[in-house]
Design a protein around this motif. Sequence first.
Motif, PDB file in Angstrom:
ATOM      1  N   VAL A 194      -0.065  76.017  -2.163  1.00  0.00           N
ATOM      2  CA  VAL A 194       1.509  75.999  -1.522  1.00  0.00           C
ATOM      3  C   VAL A 194       1.516  75.548  -0.250  1.00  0.00           C
ATOM      4  CG1 VAL A 194       3.267  77.474  -0.922  1.00  0.00           C
ATOM      5  CG2 VAL A 194       2.132  77.718  -3.259  1.00  0.00           C
ATOM      6  N   ALA A 195       0.264  76.136   0.536  1.00  0.00           N
ATOM      7  CA  ALA A 195       0.136  75.810   2.001  1.00  0.00           C
ATOM      8  C   ALA A 195      -0.053  74.127   2.433  1.00  0.00           C
ATOM      9  CB  ALA A 195      -1.066  76.341   2.554  1.00  0.00           C
ATOM     10  N   GLY A 196      -0.798  73.623   1.314  1.00  0.00           N
ATOM     11  CA  GLY A 196      -0.978  72.266   1.477  1.00  0.00           C
ATOM     12  C   GLY A 196       0.230  71.282   1.057  1.00  0.00           C
ATOM     13  N   ILE A 197       1.102  71.812   0.038  1.00  0.00           N
ATOM     14  CA  ILE A 197       2.385  71.014  -0.190  1.00  0.00           C
ATOM     15  C   ILE A 197       3.374  71.236   0.919  1.00  0.00           C
ATOM     16  CG2 ILE A 197       4.459  71.074  -1.735  1.00  0.00           C
ATOM     17  CD1 ILE A 197       2.386  71.858  -3.909  1.00  0.00           C
ATOM     18  N   VAL A 198       3.381  72.438   1.634  1.00  0.00           N
ATOM     19  CA  VAL A 198       4.355  72.595   2.651  1.00  0.00           C
ATOM     20  C   VAL A 198       3.848  71.798   3.855  1.00  0.00           C
ATOM     21  CG1 VAL A 198       5.237  74.378   4.135  1.00  0.00           C
ATOM     22  CG2 VAL A 198       5.010  74.797   1.864  1.00  0.00           C
ATOM     23  N   MET A 199       2.501  71.673   4.232  1.00  0.00           N
ATOM     24  CA  MET A 199       2.078  70.961   5.231  1.00  0.00           C
ATOM     25  C   MET A 199       2.364  69.458   5.051  1.00  0.00           C
ATOM     26  SD  MET A 199       0.995  72.875   7.736  1.00  0.00           S
ATOM     27  CE  MET A 199       0.232  71.727   8.544  1.00  0.00           C
ATOM     28  N   GLY A 200       2.225  69.057   3.848  1.00  0.00           N
ATOM     29  CA  GLY A 200       2.551  67.719   3.509  1.00  0.00           C
ATOM     30  C   GLY A 200       3.834  67.332   3.722  1.00  0.00           C
ATOM     31  N   PHE A 201       4.770  68.398   3.375  1.00  0.00           N
ATOM     32  CA  PHE A 201       6.228  67.933   3.683  1.00  0.00           C
ATOM     33  C   PHE A 201       6.500  68.062   5.088  1.00  0.00           C
ATOM     34  CE2 PHE A 201      10.536  69.361   4.556  1.00  0.00           C
ATOM     35  CZ  PHE A 201      11.403  68.815   3.275  1.00  0.00           C
ATOM     36  N   ALA A 202       5.727  68.801   5.842  1.00  0.00           N
ATOM     37  CA  ALA A 202       6.040  68.856   7.286  1.00  0.00           C
ATOM     38  C   ALA A 202       5.770  67.520   8.221  1.00  0.00           C
ATOM     39  CB  ALA A 202       5.019  69.860   8.068  1.00  0.00           C
ATOM     40  N   ARG A 203       4.422  66.895   7.324  1.00  0.00           N
ATOM     41  CA  ARG A 203       3.829  65.877   7.805  1.00  0.00           C
ATOM     42  C   ARG A 203       4.897  64.445   7.610  1.00  0.00           C
ATOM     43  NH1 ARG A 203      -1.441  64.815   8.732  1.00  0.00           N
ATOM     44  NH2 ARG A 203      -1.005  62.858   9.299  1.00  0.00           N
TER      45      ARG A 203
END
Length: 286
Positions: A194-203
């Motif tokens: 989940v953290a990776g997906i949200v960070m990908g969205f932020a990037r």
Amino acid sequence: MDRYARQRLFGWLARGAAALVVAVMVLVVAVTIYRGGRVFITDPAIAVTPPGSRYMLEAEGGFFHAVLGSVFIVGPATVVSAILAVSTAIYLQSDYSSERFSETVNMFLNVLWGTPPIVYGVFVLTVIIAVGAQTSLFFGIVAIAIFQYPIMTRYTDEALRAAPDTVREATYGLGATRFETALITVRAALPGIVAGIVMGFARGIGDAATVLFTAGRSTNMPAGPFEPATTLPVLIFDQAMSFNAEVRSHAYAASFVLIVAVLGLILASKLLAGRYARFAPGGRHS
């Protein structure tokens, strides 16, 4: 200089470097919030107002088209990239592929992660020219999905590797299939995924170079998947170069929206990771 003095010197240098990075980050965020916040206090409707016909010249209207463009591009791209990233990360586990193959793929993923975003934009632009198409919302989605893919895959792969081996051993001991074992392992690694997906969205939502050549630079509201659209980072780039002082002030307002969104997403990733950690083996149950 003795080894203890060198150790103290290295410690001071490390702390000084960390303090410098934090100070610069705080300064950038503070200036953006201060100057952008002042614009919002005087004209809070600019974030939800469509642009006028002469927006970039006379600052008529707002930049709601760029907000929608960012959401319409990064949202679908994140969904597509997350599905591909989780599937790839599962396949890279020892249950499906050899360790040598997994290390080779991870090496290429690290190279892709370090590739400048503009390279992805130029690659998709080459495809656009080859098929005789034009820049559009659709190709912006494609470019951002490619950009996010290695980021999410590496996050997911590390999260799956960090899952306790006892999870796999217990599921196999109960006669589960590899697919069922993968589902249980994904649930155990859910906080990191989940953290990776949200960070990908932020990037993705904060990137300008990837969509600069693929989505177009329009001052109109997004009209369809094959029509040009713009995003907040591209809009900020264009506004900051304007000769009109009011348009330049809108760049700070757009930067304010963008930085608040990115900071909110980072905070959300931390909160969601903590929330889903309750479902992982050994996680919090409070």
